[in-house]
Motif scaffolding. Structure first.
Motif, PDB file in Angstrom:
ATOM      1  N   CYS A  68       0.852  -1.185   0.000  1.00 53.31           N
ATOM      2  CA  CYS A  68       0.000   0.000   0.000  1.00 53.31           C
ATOM      3  C   CYS A  68       0.888   1.234   0.000  1.00 53.31           C
ATOM      4  O   CYS A  68       1.589   1.503   0.980  1.00 53.31           O
TER       5      CYS A  68
ATOM      6  N   ASP B  10       1.311   5.468  -1.743  1.00 58.40           N
ATOM      7  CA  ASP B  10       0.777   6.564  -2.559  1.00 58.40           C
ATOM      8  C   ASP B  10       1.427   6.602  -3.934  1.00 58.40           C
ATOM      9  O   ASP B  10       0.772   6.908  -4.929  1.00 58.40           O
TER      10      ASP B  10
ATOM     11  N   PRO C 172      -4.320   3.050  -1.915  1.00 60.13           N
ATOM     12  CA  PRO C 172      -3.924   3.963  -0.837  1.00 60.13           C
ATOM     13  C   PRO C 172      -5.017   4.946  -0.437  1.00 60.13           C
ATOM     14  O   PRO C 172      -4.910   5.593   0.608  1.00 60.13           O
TER      15      PRO C 172
ATOM     16  N   ALA D 273      -8.302   4.363   6.603  1.00 57.69           N
ATOM     17  CA  ALA D 273      -7.490   3.517   7.476  1.00 57.69           C
ATOM     18  C   ALA D 273      -8.316   2.459   8.198  1.00 57.69           C
ATOM     19  O   ALA D 273      -7.876   1.312   8.344  1.00 57.69           O
TER      20      ALA D 273
ATOM     21  N   THR E 247       4.487  -0.715   3.258  1.00 54.38           N
ATOM     22  CA  THR E 247       3.785   0.537   3.014  1.00 54.38           C
ATOM     23  C   THR E 247       4.718   1.720   3.225  1.00 54.38           C
ATOM     24  O   THR E 247       5.885   1.564   3.611  1.00 54.38           O
TER      25      THR E 247
ATOM     26  N   ARG F 247       3.265   7.575   5.353  1.00 58.23           N
ATOM     27  CA  ARG F 247       1.921   8.114   5.603  1.00 58.23           C
ATOM     28  C   ARG F 247       0.963   7.020   6.049  1.00 58.23           C
ATOM     29  O   ARG F 247       0.191   7.204   7.007  1.00 58.23           O
ATOM     30  N   HIS F 248       1.022   5.885   5.396  1.00 54.25           N
ATOM     31  CA  HIS F 248       0.095   4.822   5.751  1.00 54.25           C
ATOM     32  C   HIS F 248       0.531   4.058   7.002  1.00 54.25           C
ATOM     33  O   HIS F 248      -0.317   3.515   7.722  1.00 54.25           O
TER      34      HIS F 248
END
Length: 548
Positions: free
Chosen positions: A82, A84, A108, A112, A129, A132-133
């Motif tokens: 995952c 961006d 993405p 969440a 990932t 950010r994730h």
């Protein structure tokens, strides 16, 4: 070896599939040092948009494979991906398949909470990932350990990568998920053969105009992106990958990269309809290639009026104004669009016509008992194809529930005419029974409104049952400068079938923010119906019924 020979060699090799296209290209040893791929973000030390060769792509993939192998990742291990950046997602997927592992690509844009529930159901061995994730998932229990940050994998030693895994035809090579517009996305499993079957078919055909230099506006974490990647590698075509699917990003990339063909979903074409395309330089584009949901006529016409293509004029091949738009109908489970039709400024077969089936597809319009219907009778689309996914990961009940008489039930309502053209009218979950032999098909109703109301850029029809009657609201997204206060009820009703028009409660202009979208840009009609039921004072069992 020429491009034609590369295509023919890969198409003829039964060992080549979605899990080893890059290794197969390297083994051919031809065209490895020509610029082929580009990403819109920095990759390792490679700046955004700088083209890389097949040889460099292989090196970047082997570096990641070595880093993942050092983490204990090996054959048949499902690993969540995952990110961006489309480039990171693509490279991670290639590295995992090189190891024989199974990349489970997660969009993405999935929120969440929903992403964590989806990941927990995968029972993967790790989550790969970006920062950010990692932060977004920190407050949720995914039941899955985090692997090193995805961008760090490029520091691996390419020479330490294990030999490429040898895939069998039915080996799983990817898990991608459905759009999630009706709830938690479903995890769809693709095999080495199924995800390459349509590519192999296309390699036996002449390379279509507009497919030698591509721009992909497809979501990076989608089966369509993997197919586009494999097609480009197998066809020796240049391809650039976007991490965003917005019209602004696509237009900027077209003017920068000068592609001949642009790949995308219907949501991107809808977004482009909000722009004055004549003010942009789209002259390089000969082909717009749609997959997933079929596109609306008004959006297609907006696009084919731009660009340029080669055509026979007075028996000579000349460059003429206007481009081509390849439409069809596909889904994550179908593995590839199963239909095709090409529109140009001169064609006029619309009305949500998705064209004719590809030669590798056996399909039928089925009644609820699974029996084939006659031309012009509306039923559910059932299809058989070598592109079909294996089923749903960790969900055999849904896998078997979607099969009848050897067909996969797509969830689409369609009909065919006597010439063999198929027309899409709605999704099963969005169509509403009106009684007296009438049904409300929301997608076809939206098509009619868009054609009948020139200042409407997009339209969403929301139908709910209130007691014994159906109530319909028509939500309009208007062109810039259109009068938002003008009552369009009369013209909207005139565009609809009479039985549908009688159900209309209100026609209202809305801002884009009023239309909830799923991670791939599809309208979440189930959520809209729940919201409208609430506005009618209906709740509980009725809301649950509307969501089914």
């Amino acid at each position: 070896m020429s491009v034609r020979q590369i295509r023919a060699s890969l198409a003829a090799d039964p060992q080549v599939g979605a899990g080893n296209v890059l290794s197969a290209r390297m083994a051919l040893g031809i065209g490895l040092d020509q610029p082929m791929l580009a990403f819109d973000t920095d990759i390792d030390a490679i700046p955004a948009w700088e083209p890389i060769t097949v040889r460099e792509l292989d090196r970047r993939v082997r570096a990641r494979a070595a880093a993942l192998a050092a983490q204990g990742i090996g054959p048949r291990d499902p690993v969540v991906v995952c990110a961006d950046a489309a480039g990171e997602s693509v490279l991670a997927a290639l590295a995992l398949t090189r190891l024989g592992a199974i990349p489970a690509l997660v969009n993405p844009r999935l929120d969440a909470e929903k992403a964590s529930r989806y990941i927990r159901r995968l029972t993967a061995v790790g989550v790969l990932t970006d920062e950010r994730h990692r932060a977004a998932l920190a407050g949720y229990d995914t039941g899955t350990p985090l692997l090193p940050e995805i961008g760090s994998l490029g520091a691996g030693d390419p020479d330490a990568a294990p030999p490429a895994y040898r895939h069998a035809s039915q080996d799983p090579v990817a898990i991608t998920h459905s759009s999630g517009t009706t709830g938690l996305p479903k995890a769809v499993v693709h095999s080495h053969d199924s995800l390459y079957a349509a590519v192999r078919y296309r390699l036996a055909l002449p390379r279509p105009q507009g497919s030698d230099r591509l721009l992909s506006a497809l979501p990076g974490a989608h089966a369509a992106t993997l197919i586009a990647l494999n097609l480009a590698l197998s066809s020796h075509a240049e391809i650039a990958f976007l991490s965003q699917q917005s019209a602004a990003a696509v237009l900027e990339a077209i003017e920068l990269r000068r592609p001949n063909g642009v790949l995308g979903f219907a949501a991107t074409w809808s977004d482009l309809a909000r722009h004055d395309l004549s003010a942009r330089d789209l002259s390089s584009v000969a082909l717009w290639w749609n997959t997933g949901d079929c596109a609306h006529e008004t959006h297609i016409r907006h696009l084919v009026a731009q660009g340029s293509r080669e055509a026979l004029v007075d028996r000579r091949r000349r460059r003429i104004a206007g481009s081509a738009f390849v439409d069809g109908l596909g889904s994550t489970e179908m593995g590839h669009s199963h239909f095709h039709i090409t529109h140009t400024p001169e064609t006029d077969r619309y009305g949500r016509c998705v064209g004719k089936p590809h030669p590798f597809v056996d399909c039928a319009v089925l009644d609820p008992a699974g029996d084939a219907l006659e031309p012009f009778e509306i039923g559910e689309l059932g299809t058989r194809s070598p592109t079909l996914a294996l089923g749903y990961w960790n969900d055999s009940a849904t896998t078997y529930r979607t099969r009848v008489r050897g067909y996969f039930l797509t969830g689409d309502l369609v009909y065919r005419d006597e010439e063999g053209y198929y027309y899409h009218v709605d999704r099963v979950v969005d169509s509403v029974e009106l009684g007296d032999g009438h049904r409300l098909h929301t997608a076809m109703s939206e098509e009619r409104v868009l054609v009948g109301c020139p200042d409407v850029l997009d339209c969403t029809v929301v139908a709910v049952r209130e007691g014994e009657r159906v109530v319909t609201d028509v939500l309009l997204q208007l062109a810039a400068g259109a009068d938002r206060e003008r009552d369009r009820t009369k013209e909207v009703k005139a565009a609809l079938e009479e039985a549908v028009a009688l159900t209309v409660r209100q026609v209202v202009a809305v801002d884009d923010s009023a239309i909830p979208l799923g991670p791939t840009g599809k309208v979440r009609k189930v959520l809209l119906r729940e919201q409208h039921l609430a506005s009618l004072g209906v709740a509980g069992d009725a809301a649950a019924e509307a969501a089914r």
